[in-house]
Design an enzyme around this catalytic site. Structure first.
Site: not given
Ligand code: NAD
Ligand code: SER
Length: 316
Positions: A8, A12-13, A141
């Site tokens: 992934g 964003q992360l 989720y």
């Molecule tokens: P995001 O949706 O921006 O990125 C997720 C990435 O995973 C995408 O690039 C997508 O293409 C990839 N992906 C989706 N399905 C896939 C698959 N089958 N195989 C491989 N890759 C795949 O999410 P993010 O915000 O970067 O979040 C990353 C992690 O951090 C997640 O587990 C999310 O739950 C956790 N998280 C994020 C936030 C936040 O505010 N961004 C907050 C809490 C937790």
């Molecule tokens: N920023 C995330 C969401 O809104 C929290 O995991 O889903």
């Protein structure tokens, strides 16, 4: 140096974590993977492999080809998008975690998997939520993240898998756009203010949620992964906090830079999700166990986001 795999990496992360880990450990030590054939330009020119993490044979092939010892598993469907297709969100979020945890029983030495404030629900206290409390999440989720936390602790206790996790608040960064969460408004609002456009916010003006600047989140992640094993005492997922704000309070801060910025509030289905989450988090266990300290509060976040975005966004 042990080689790292990021699943992934184009999200964003993942974008920011990939860039930071490559800067720290060397470009070739960090293999980025995601669904698409090529990574976006910003992820850079280090090793990249297309990977659908639901294809476990391909995952194992990549582990062997690159002799991977550490995995950061970030792929997931987030809170808002998850409600469109709950069964698929459950499948992706759960099946992929179990695939990665199983690899931790063999050649992979350390795993990172993020949880979220979405593990909490409307029965959870609103303020200063402690590490251990009533959870009862309302979204698919949140349910998948809570189940994931239990699996992480299970694999640690039963098989000794060194899996580490943080319950992130809403993350705000300037390098990549968010991918379908309830807190995404807190990134969109900057893009609109800087473009001199008005913003229709899908969360009510007074709804306070826990949030964090991306640089703090990336640093917390790497600090947890590099902490000596005996300091990592929570094996479900650590509470993690920096600041809390509402759409109105971030608007007030943005208006110090853009006084004419206009925002309206038209809550949609995401409001119900936001209402079920706490307003603030007590992360004292992360602070005590491995020395977590946040650096960015709301004014620093707003100044930094605007500083980075203002030269890249076209003014309408
Ligand atoms: P995001 O949706 O921006 O990125 C997720 C990435 O995973 C995408 O690039 C997508 O293409 C990839 N992906 C989706 N399905 C896939 C698959 N089958 N195989 C491989 N890759 C795949 O999410 P993010 O915000 O970067 O979040 C990353 C992690 O951090 C997640 O587990 C999310 O739950 C956790 N998280 C994020 C936030 C936040 O505010 N961004 C907050 C809490 C937790
Ligand atoms: N920023 C995330 C969401 O809104 C929290 O995991 O889903």
């Amino acid at each position: 140096m042990d080689k790292i795999l990021i699943i992934g990496a184009c999200g964003q992360l993942g974008t920011e974590l990939t860039l930071k880990l490559r800067a720290m450990k060397g470009r070739d030590s960090v293999v980025a993977t995601d669904l698409q054939n090529e990574p976006p330009k910003i992820v850079g020119d280090g090793p990249y492999e297309p990977l659908n993490i639901l294809d476990s044979d391909r995952f194992h092939e990549i582990l062997s080809t690159h002799d991977i010892k550490e995995v950061y598993h970030l792929a997931a469907i987030l809170s808002a998008k998850g409600e469109d297709n709950p069964k698929f969100a459950w499948k992706l979020n759960m099946e992929s975690l179990l695939t990665v945890l199983e690899a931790g029983r063999n050649k992979v030495k350390k795993i990172y998997w993020p949880s979220s404030i979405a593990v909490f629900g409307k029965d959870t206290p609103k303020e200063n939520v402690p590490q251990k409390t009533i959870m009862n999440p309302d979204t698919v989720y949140g349910i998948s993240k809570l189940a994931g936390e239990r699996w992480c602790e299970y694999y640690f206790q039963k098989y000794g898998v060194d899996v580490r996790s943080l319950r992130y608040p809403g993350l705000i960064g300037y390098k990549a756009m968010p991918g379908g969460g309830t807190t995404d408004y807190a990134v969109h609002v900057f893009h609109k203010a800087i473009a001199r456009e008005s913003y229709e916010c899908f969360i009510e003006e007074g709804t306070v949620l826990p949030m964090m600047y991306m640089e703090d989140a990336v640093r917390a992640t790497i600090e947890l992964m590099e902490a000596p094993i005996d300091q990592v005492k929570v094996r479900s997922s650590y509470n993690l906090a920096a600041m809390s704000f509402s759409p109105m309070s971030i608007t007030t801060e943005i208006r110090k830079h853009y006084p004419d910025f206009k925002i309206t509030f038209v809550p949609d289905y995401r409001q119900k999700i936001a209402n079920s989450w706490p307003a603030s988090i007590d992360d004292s266990e992360a602070r005590a166990d491995w020395g977590w300290r946040h650096e960015y509060g709301l004014p620093e976040l707003v100044e930094t986001m605007i500083g980075h975005l203002k030269d890249t966004i076209v003014v309408s």
